[in-house]
Design an enzyme around this catalytic site. Sequence first.
Site, PDB file in Angstrom:
ATOM      1  N   GLU A 158      -3.512   2.029  -7.549  1.00  0.00           N
ATOM      2  CA  GLU A 158      -3.888   3.115  -6.639  1.00  0.00           C
ATOM      3  C   GLU A 158      -2.895   4.261  -6.785  1.00  0.00           C
ATOM      4  OE1 GLU A 158      -6.400   1.873  -3.026  1.00  0.00           O
ATOM      5  OE2 GLU A 158      -4.318   1.744  -2.494  1.00  0.00           O
ATOM      6  N   SER A 168      -9.838   7.492  -3.588  1.00  0.00           N
ATOM      7  CA  SER A 168     -11.023   8.357  -3.480  1.00  0.00           C
ATOM      8  C   SER A 168     -12.266   7.749  -4.121  1.00  0.00           C
ATOM      9  CB  SER A 168     -10.734   9.733  -4.077  1.00  0.00           C
ATOM     10  OG  SER A 168      -9.729  10.394  -3.351  1.00  0.00           O
ATOM     11  N   HIS A 203       0.845  -1.199   0.000  1.00  0.00           N
ATOM     12  CA  HIS A 203       0.000   0.000   0.000  1.00  0.00           C
ATOM     13  C   HIS A 203       0.881   1.251   0.000  1.00  0.00           C
ATOM     14  CE1 HIS A 203      -2.805   3.092   1.190  1.00  0.00           C
ATOM     15  NE2 HIS A 203      -3.748   2.293   0.720  1.00  0.00           N
TER      16      HIS A 203
HETATM   17  P1  PGA Z   1      -9.203   6.248  -0.147  1.00  0.00           P
HETATM   18  O1  PGA Z   1      -8.082   5.170   0.190  1.00  0.00           O
HETATM   19  O2  PGA Z   1     -10.398   5.489  -0.682  1.00  0.00           O
HETATM   20  O3  PGA Z   1      -9.481   6.911   1.161  1.00  0.00           O
HETATM   21  O4  PGA Z   1      -8.651   7.159  -1.153  1.00  0.00           O
HETATM   22  C1  PGA Z   1      -7.828   4.113  -0.656  1.00  0.00           C
HETATM   23  C2  PGA Z   1      -6.640   3.385  -0.159  1.00  0.00           C
HETATM   24  O5  PGA Z   1      -5.725   4.040   0.379  1.00  0.00           O
HETATM   25  O6  PGA Z   1      -6.561   2.153  -0.246  1.00  0.00           O
END
Ligand code: PGA
Length: 258
Positions: A172, A218, A103
């Site tokens: 991501e 997001s 992550h």
């Molecule tokens: P978010 O986080 O949906 O708050 O942007 C996603 C993630 O970090 O896995």
Amino acid sequence: MDKKLIVANWKNHPQTLAESEAILDSTDEFLGSLSETEKFSLIFCPPFVFLEEVGKILKTSHLIHQSELGAQDISIDDNAALTGEISGPMLQKLDVRYVIVGHSERRWKLDESSETVNKKLKAALRNELVPIVCLGEKIRDENFKKFLYDQTIKTFDGLSLDEVERCLVAYEPVWAISTTLGARPDTPQSALESVGIIRDVLISRYSLVASRYLYGGSVTSANAREFLGDEGFDGVLVGSASVKKEEFIKILTIAGEL
Ligand code: PGA
């Protein structure tokens, strides 16, 4: 359309087990209200301290048919003394099926290198867990394609085709994660371009033809339909919206309508 995956990455939230239970209760109630079940699957990734209790709740009522347990991290080693770490065998004993590796908050805020991510990925596979491998550039500048290419190569280094096939890949972009200053969600079109870069690496290095891709960054009820409805994505990874009960149910409602 295949069943979509919705991964709830709770990060270091909520603060109490009671709040965790409240999220699961409202999810369970919602699942019970669906006329057609199993249109989507849920993977809950709570903080370590709640894994055992959340795991028990996921084995009850409507949740049992549609949800599984995931961890947010794994130790690189199964047995060595590593203060503070949680090993793959420990996760297995808690019936954890998935684990997030790489992550961006761990990569960027905790200085976790792709070499360490690679070791964690191998630890997950060794322990028969399904890795949810996060990849994504920090900035979408003129070098982002090269960045993503290199990150993909280093992250998957040394794996067999069979092992890569067992992974779920989550694209991501860091700039899209809600906790990043000035974050804005990516669009399916541009996220698919990035997925294409990752896919090309996996095809050329491992001859991988089929793999599963998620989008994260997001994701809210405002954009969940675009990503869940796009056949280029097998699902979404939801962070902050997954610990907001009402917002999370809105996302599930959209998934149930597809
Ligand atoms: P978010 O986080 O949906 O708050 O942007 C996603 C993630 O970090 O896995």
